[in-house]
Structures are given as structure tokens and as C-alpha cells.
Design a protein around this motif. Structure first.
Motif, PDB file in Angstrom:
ATOM      1  N   ALA A  22       0.818  -1.216   0.000  1.00 47.46           N
ATOM      2  CA  ALA A  22       0.000   0.000   0.000  1.00 47.46           C
ATOM      3  C   ALA A  22       0.849   1.262   0.000  1.00 47.46           C
ATOM      4  CB  ALA A  22      -0.926  -0.008   1.216  1.00 47.46           C
ATOM      5  N   GLU A  23       1.952   1.259   0.726  1.00 48.42           N
ATOM      6  CA  GLU A  23       2.729   2.489   0.895  1.00 48.42           C
ATOM      7  C   GLU A  23       3.222   3.094  -0.420  1.00 48.42           C
ATOM      8  OE1 GLU A  23       6.763   4.152   3.088  1.00 48.42           O
ATOM      9  OE2 GLU A  23       5.875   2.269   3.793  1.00 48.42           O
ATOM     10  N   PRO A  24       3.857   2.322  -1.324  1.00 49.36           N
ATOM     11  CA  PRO A  24       4.317   2.957  -2.571  1.00 49.36           C
ATOM     12  C   PRO A  24       3.176   3.477  -3.443  1.00 49.36           C
ATOM     13  CG  PRO A  24       4.659   0.572  -2.633  1.00 49.36           C
ATOM     14  CD  PRO A  24       4.286   0.915  -1.239  1.00 49.36           C
ATOM     15  N   LEU A  25       2.024   2.808  -3.412  1.00 52.72           N
ATOM     16  CA  LEU A  25       0.873   3.314  -4.152  1.00 52.72           C
ATOM     17  C   LEU A  25       0.459   4.690  -3.646  1.00 52.72           C
ATOM     18  CD1 LEU A  25      -1.494   0.208  -4.450  1.00 52.72           C
ATOM     19  CD2 LEU A  25      -0.590   1.540  -6.349  1.00 52.72           C
ATOM     20  N   LEU A  26       0.427   4.833  -2.328  1.00 51.08           N
ATOM     21  CA  LEU A  26       0.029   6.095  -1.725  1.00 51.08           C
ATOM     22  C   LEU A  26       1.053   7.189  -1.997  1.00 51.08           C
ATOM     23  CD1 LEU A  26      -1.329   4.695   1.627  1.00 51.08           C
ATOM     24  CD2 LEU A  26      -2.646   6.008  -0.033  1.00 51.08           C
ATOM     25  N   ARG A  27       2.308   6.854  -1.876  1.00 55.73           N
ATOM     26  CA  ARG A  27       3.339   7.871  -2.107  1.00 55.73           C
ATOM     27  C   ARG A  27       3.321   8.347  -3.551  1.00 55.73           C
ATOM     28  NH1 ARG A  27       6.344   8.775   2.228  1.00 55.73           N
ATOM     29  NH2 ARG A  27       6.666   7.147   3.801  1.00 55.73           N
ATOM     30  N   SER A  28       3.076   7.426  -4.477  1.00 59.03           N
ATOM     31  CA  SER A  28       2.986   7.814  -5.889  1.00 59.03           C
ATOM     32  C   SER A  28       1.801   8.743  -6.119  1.00 59.03           C
ATOM     33  CB  SER A  28       2.857   6.560  -6.757  1.00 59.03           C
ATOM     34  OG  SER A  28       2.692   6.919  -8.116  1.00 59.03           O
ATOM     35  N   ALA A  29       0.654   8.405  -5.534  1.00 59.55           N
ATOM     36  CA  ALA A  29      -0.537   9.246  -5.706  1.00 59.55           C
ATOM     37  C   ALA A  29      -0.332  10.611  -5.062  1.00 59.55           C
ATOM     38  CB  ALA A  29      -1.755   8.546  -5.094  1.00 59.55           C
ATOM     39  N   LEU A  30       0.314  10.643  -3.899  1.00 60.16           N
ATOM     40  CA  LEU A  30       0.522  11.916  -3.207  1.00 60.16           C
ATOM     41  C   LEU A  30       1.564  12.788  -3.897  1.00 60.16           C
ATOM     42  CD1 LEU A  30       0.273  10.667   0.460  1.00 60.16           C
ATOM     43  CD2 LEU A  30      -1.154  12.429  -0.580  1.00 60.16           C
ATOM     44  N   SER A  31       2.425  12.184  -4.694  1.00 58.31           N
ATOM     45  CA  SER A  31       3.367  13.003  -5.466  1.00 58.31           C
ATOM     46  C   SER A  31       2.624  13.847  -6.502  1.00 58.31           C
ATOM     47  CB  SER A  31       4.401  12.113  -6.164  1.00 58.31           C
ATOM     48  OG  SER A  31       3.793  11.331  -7.190  1.00 58.31           O
ATOM     49  N   ARG A  32       1.441  13.370  -6.917  1.00 59.22           N
ATOM     50  CA  ARG A  32       0.614  14.121  -7.864  1.00 59.22           C
ATOM     51  C   ARG A  32      -0.371  15.040  -7.152  1.00 59.22           C
ATOM     52  NH1 ARG A  32       0.459   8.822  -9.757  1.00 59.22           N
ATOM     53  NH2 ARG A  32      -1.626   8.552  -8.877  1.00 59.22           N
ATOM     54  N   ASP A  33      -0.840  14.608  -5.982  1.00 60.56           N
ATOM     55  CA  ASP A  33      -1.863  15.363  -5.269  1.00 60.56           C
ATOM     56  C   ASP A  33      -1.503  15.403  -3.782  1.00 60.56           C
ATOM     57  OD1 ASP A  33      -4.122  16.690  -4.546  1.00 60.56           O
ATOM     58  OD2 ASP A  33      -5.534  15.097  -5.067  1.00 60.56           O
ATOM     59  N   PRO A  34      -0.480  16.188  -3.427  1.00 63.67           N
ATOM     60  CA  PRO A  34       0.043  16.130  -2.043  1.00 63.67           C
ATOM     61  C   PRO A  34      -0.925  16.618  -0.977  1.00 63.67           C
ATOM     62  CG  PRO A  34       1.059  17.924  -3.277  1.00 63.67           C
ATOM     63  CD  PRO A  34       0.285  17.118  -4.271  1.00 63.67           C
ATOM     64  N   GLN A  35      -1.977  17.348  -1.357  1.00 61.76           N
ATOM     65  CA  GLN A  35      -2.903  17.885  -0.368  1.00 61.76           C
ATOM     66  C   GLN A  35      -4.146  17.017  -0.171  1.00 61.76           C
ATOM     67  OE1 GLN A  35      -1.836  20.530   1.342  1.00 61.76           O
ATOM     68  NE2 GLN A  35      -0.019  20.414   0.047  1.00 61.76           N
ATOM     69  N   ASP A  36      -4.246  15.892  -0.873  1.00 62.54           N
ATOM     70  CA  ASP A  36      -5.449  15.066  -0.776  1.00 62.54           C
ATOM     71  C   ASP A  36      -5.577  14.514   0.651  1.00 62.54           C
ATOM     72  OD1 ASP A  36      -7.005  12.463  -0.813  1.00 62.54           O
ATOM     73  OD2 ASP A  36      -7.355  13.139  -2.858  1.00 62.54           O
ATOM     74  N   PRO A  37      -6.626  14.913   1.388  1.00 56.05           N
ATOM     75  CA  PRO A  37      -6.716  14.484   2.793  1.00 56.05           C
ATOM     76  C   PRO A  37      -6.948  12.992   2.955  1.00 56.05           C
ATOM     77  CG  PRO A  37      -8.675  15.723   2.138  1.00 56.05           C
ATOM     78  CD  PRO A  37      -7.706  15.846   1.014  1.00 56.05           C
ATOM     79  N   ALA A  38      -7.735  12.382   2.051  1.00 55.79           N
ATOM     80  CA  ALA A  38      -8.010  10.945   2.175  1.00 55.79           C
ATOM     81  C   ALA A  38      -6.737  10.131   1.980  1.00 55.79           C
ATOM     82  CB  ALA A  38      -9.075  10.525   1.165  1.00 55.79           C
ATOM     83  N   LEU A  39      -5.945  10.489   0.967  1.00 55.93           N
ATOM     84  CA  LEU A  39      -4.705   9.753   0.714  1.00 55.93           C
ATOM     85  C   LEU A  39      -3.707   9.963   1.848  1.00 55.93           C
ATOM     86  CD1 LEU A  39      -4.273  10.498  -3.108  1.00 55.93           C
ATOM     87  CD2 LEU A  39      -4.991   8.338  -2.071  1.00 55.93           C
ATOM     88  N   ASN A  40      -3.618  11.186   2.361  1.00 52.97           N
ATOM     89  CA  ASN A  40      -2.718  11.447   3.483  1.00 52.97           C
ATOM     90  C   ASN A  40      -3.131  10.661   4.721  1.00 52.97           C
ATOM     91  OD1 ASN A  40      -0.485  13.593   3.159  1.00 52.97           O
ATOM     92  ND2 ASN A  40      -2.181  14.464   1.990  1.00 52.97           N
ATOM     93  N   SER A  41      -4.437  10.588   4.952  1.00 51.44           N
ATOM     94  CA  SER A  41      -4.925   9.821   6.101  1.00 51.44           C
ATOM     95  C   SER A  41      -4.574   8.346   5.958  1.00 51.44           C
ATOM     96  CB  SER A  41      -6.441   9.979   6.228  1.00 51.44           C
ATOM     97  OG  SER A  41      -6.792  11.311   6.519  1.00 51.44           O
TER      98      SER A  41
END
Length: 437
Positions: A234-253
Motif C-alpha cells: 500500500a505504501e508505494p501506491l500512496l506515495r505515488s498518488a501523493l506526489s501528484r496530489d500532495p494535499q489530498d486528505p483521504a490519501l494522506n490519512s
């Protein structure tokens, strides 16, 4: 079709802006059926011709005198609502759609348009009611695309509250027309709500294969991976998504939760602190940050967050429970007892809170409360070594030796060397109680 196969083999996106269908007969503009039932020379036909070209103000001017002479014309009332909808006057549009429905309860178009508009206004239950009535009607002239839109919108709205119904409605949409870009994601969300993890995971992965930037699909897949305890995946998927959308609260959570499960508490706290600064009113984020502080041994940092959240939601059982745990860690036992008792009034089935209450009461030497809490806990969970030991010490301090001996022995039989300090105490108390008897 991919989605049909996924949906049938298994057993979202939220409701965004929907394209309101053009009024009856207005699309396509050059269709022979465009003005079916309306004489081409009438102001109504002229108005709908202007609407098809998005010339709304000329259309409005044609419709106003028509409605003065024909105030119960359901089609004209719908046309007026459509114009208001298209020009972003939702409250007026809702009234006009409702007037159209009152004039002709069997008209498909105002039901669909009203349902879509109510969905955009977060009035989901009302939207569902209108869309359910819409799918039971036939457009005039026939319009399979609009019918598919109604079924698809209904599926989106029902995907979590009634996933079985949502699945059937999506299948109806697919039978009426071609697959839409968001259908695979919708299939995944329906399957997730229906606890069909195999279908959901396959659908999420299919979305990400074509749209790797999809935050919704990433969040959905990560949810399943966390459920399966596949944190490293799960972690690399989330980090990849957050590199595009760093402010997304759901992904950060989700990343914070993943890091917590992986034992990376410091990094998880840092993410939650940033999120809390961005969304200080969000109770979920505040609760997660407070819990992270408590778990990290910093209850003093959690306390002001929980206190502030409880001012806004004083009957929130989760917040009361979290504050009770936090106060317990701070050794503020009377306050912890009060918070946990308040939480249990709201959610009496919480066995963990009954155990925490027993611990806080034991530390505060309120042994009758200990026994009462453990008796309540026994209604919802099996006894264990911890509950046996707390009962034994409570009975011991209340000088009820027979019961104390019974539960010290039960504790020693169930602890199996896991609690050496308590085992030493139990063995010595049994000796002392034996001498006293």
C-alpha cells in the motif's frame, strides 16, 4: 463488456455534476423526432430549438408568454427548469422540475433532471426517490441514453447504502448503452460495499492500469490492501498518488494509517499534524492525530485536540472513548472514569471501554466500579487473563477472600507466563489468603 463481466463475475466516485438531458425532442437538433408532438411553428418548439443551441435567454423569452397561456404545460415547465439548471440557479430549477412533475407525474425527463440536481445538492435520499421513479418510466421520444444515465446515477447514489441494488442498476445501464469511463470504478466501489473484495480489487487495478493518476481508485485499492494487512504494497501506491496530489486528505490519512501499522509512528504523526493544520475542523483527522499522540506516549498533546472536538460533538462515543484512554495514560483516573462512563452511555456494547473503565477504577481504588464494569464487559466479550486479574484484585481489596482466590486461580490458569509480575503477585496473594483461611 469489461464492467458487465466484472459485475456479473462478482456476485466511487461520489455523485459529481451530471449532464442534464435536453428537453424532450431537443436532441439531436436535426433529428426527425426533435419536435415530436409539438408543432414546429409554436413558441414552445422555437424555444426548444434555441435551448438545443444553448441560447437560453431567447428561449426563456419565448417560454414566459407560453406559460402565461398554458400554466400547466408540463413540458414547458420542464424547459424552464432546464434553463435555470443550465444557468446554475438550482433552487429555482428544483421548483420548476417539481411543477412539471405535478403537471404530469408520468414524465420521465423532469424526474431524471430533478434527481440529478438533488444529488448534486447532497440531498441523496430525495435524489434516490426521484431516480427510482424515473427508471420506472419511459422517455418520450425514446432515449436509451437518458435511461442509462438514470440507472447509472441511481447506482452511484446507492453504491454504499444498498450495493446489491446498485449493482443491478449499473447492469441495467450497461444493457441500455455503451460502457462509460467511470463504470469500472463504480463497479469496484459497489463490490467493496458488498464485501466482494476479489471483484473490487480486480476493478481497482483495471482502473489504475488505464488511469494511474486516479486518486479514487488508489484510495479504494489501498483500503483493500490495508484490510489484508499488505502495508508494504500500500505504501508505494500512496506515495505515488501523493506526489501528484500532495494535499489530498483521504490519501494522506491512509498513508498515516499505513505508516502507523508499519511502526513508523514519527512519520505518521508528521503527516497527521499537517493534515490537522489544513483541516482543523475535521473530527476524523483530529481523532487520528490525538490517537497517534496517545499511542506515541504523548497524551498531553492529544488532550487539547480531544477537548476541542468534544465541545462540538459532546455525545460522540469514539471521542469520549479516546479521551478516556488518553486520561488513563495520563494517570488522571477520576476524569478517565467519567469520560469512559459517558462513552458507554452512548455505546454500551464497547467491550474495550468496559475494560478500560475497570482499569481506571482499579487504579482509583473504586473496586465496586471495577466489578460492575467487568460484569458488563462479560456481556459482550469473553473473560481473559486481564479481566480475571482485575476481578481477583477487586475482590481481594474488598476482603471477599473466596472470590479473590477463585479469580487468582483463573488468572494463573489463563496467563500462561505472559504476565510475570502479575503472576508473582497472584501466587503470593494466594499464599497469604490461604494462611488467612
Amino acid at each position: 463488456m469489461v464492467v458487465l463481466a466484472l459485475a456479473l463475475g462478482g456476485a466511487v466516485m461520489g455523485m459529481g455534476a451530471q449532464q442534464t438531458p435536453l428537453p424532450p425532442g431537443t436532441t439531436p437538433v436535426d433529428s426527425p423526432a426533435r419536435n415530436a408532438g409539438v408543432t414546429a411553428t409554436t413558441p414552445l418548439a422555437e424555444a426548444e430549438g434555441q435551448m438545443a443551441l444553448q441560447n437560453y435567454e431567447p428561449a426563456r423569452k419565448l417560454l414566459q408568454p407560453w406559460l402565461t397561456d398554458h400554466p400547466a404545460d408540463a413540458r414547458a415547465l420542464f424547459d424552464v427548469g432546464y434553463i435555470e439548471d443550465a444557468e446554475n440557479h438550482p433552487d429555482v430549477a428544483i421548483e420548476d422540475y417539481q411543477k412539471s412533475i405535478a403537471a404530469d407525474a408520468k414524465a420521465f425527463e423532469p424526474r431524471l433532471s430533478l434527481g440529478l440536481l438533488l444529488a448534486r445538492r447532497d440531498r441523496s435520499q430525495e435524489a434516490i426517490e426521484q431516480l427510482r421513479q424515473a427508471v420506472a418510466l419511459e422517455p418520450n421520444p425514446p432515449n436509451p441514453g437518458a435511461q442509462a444515465q438514470a440507472f447509472r446515477a441511481l447506482a452511484r447514489l446507492e453504491r454504499t447504502s444498498d450495493p446489491a441494488s446498485a449493482k443491478e442498476h449499473l447492469l441495467e445501464a450497461l444493457r441500455l448503452g455503451p460502457e462509460q469511463p467511470d463504470d469500472v470504478l463504480l463497479t469496484a466501489e459497489i463490490a467493496t460495499a458488498n464485501d466482494d473484495d476479489v471483484t473490487a480489487e480486480a476493478a481497482y487495478r483495471r482502473v489504475l492500469a488505464k488511469q494511474p493518476e486516479s486518486s479514487a481508485a488508489t484510495a479504494g485499492l489501498v483500503h483493500l490492501l490495508l484490510k489484508q494487512k499488505k502495508y508494504a504494497e500500500a505504501e508505494p501506491l500512496l506515495r505515488s498518488a501523493l506526489s501528484r496530489d500532495p494535499q489530498d486528505p483521504a490519501l494522506n490519512s491512509q498513508l498515516a494509517s499505513t505508516l502507523t501499522y508499519e511502526g513508523k509512528q514519527g512519520e505518521a504523526v508528521g503527516i497527521l499534524e499537517r493534515l490537522h493544520q489544513m483541516k482543523p475542523e475535521d473530527a476524523l483527522i483530529g481523532g487520528m492525530l490525538a490517537d497517534a499522540y496517545t499511542q506515541n506516549g504523548n497524551p498531553e498533546k492529544a488532550e487539547p485536540i480531544l477537548t476541542d472536538l468534544l465541545k462540538k460533538s459532546p455525545q460522540n462515543a469514539d471521542l469520549l472513548s479516546a479521551r478516556g484512554e488518553n486520561l488513563l495514560q495520563e494517570h488522571r483516573y477520576p476524569e478517565a472514569i467519567a469520560a469512559l462512563q459517558a462513552a458507554l452511555k452512548v455505546a454500551p456494547e464497547n467491550a474495550d471501554d468496559w475494560m478500560s473503565l475497570a482499569i481506571a477504577a482499579s487504579q482509583d481504588k473504586q473496586y465496586a466500579v471495577v466489578l460492575e464494569a467487568l460484569s458488563m464487559r462479560a456481556k459482550y466479550a469473553e473473560e481473559n487473563a486481564g479481566s480475571h486479574f482485575l476481578r481477583a484484585t477487586a475482590y481481594d481489596n474488598l476482603h471477599q477472600s473466596k472470590q479473590a482466590v477463585e479469580y487468582y486461580e483463573k488468572f494463573l490458569a489463563s496467563s500462561a507466563g505472559k504476565f510475570p509480575d502479575q503472576e508473582w503477585e497472584a501466587q503470593h496473594r494466594l499464599i497469604a489468603l490461604g494462611k488467612s483461611n
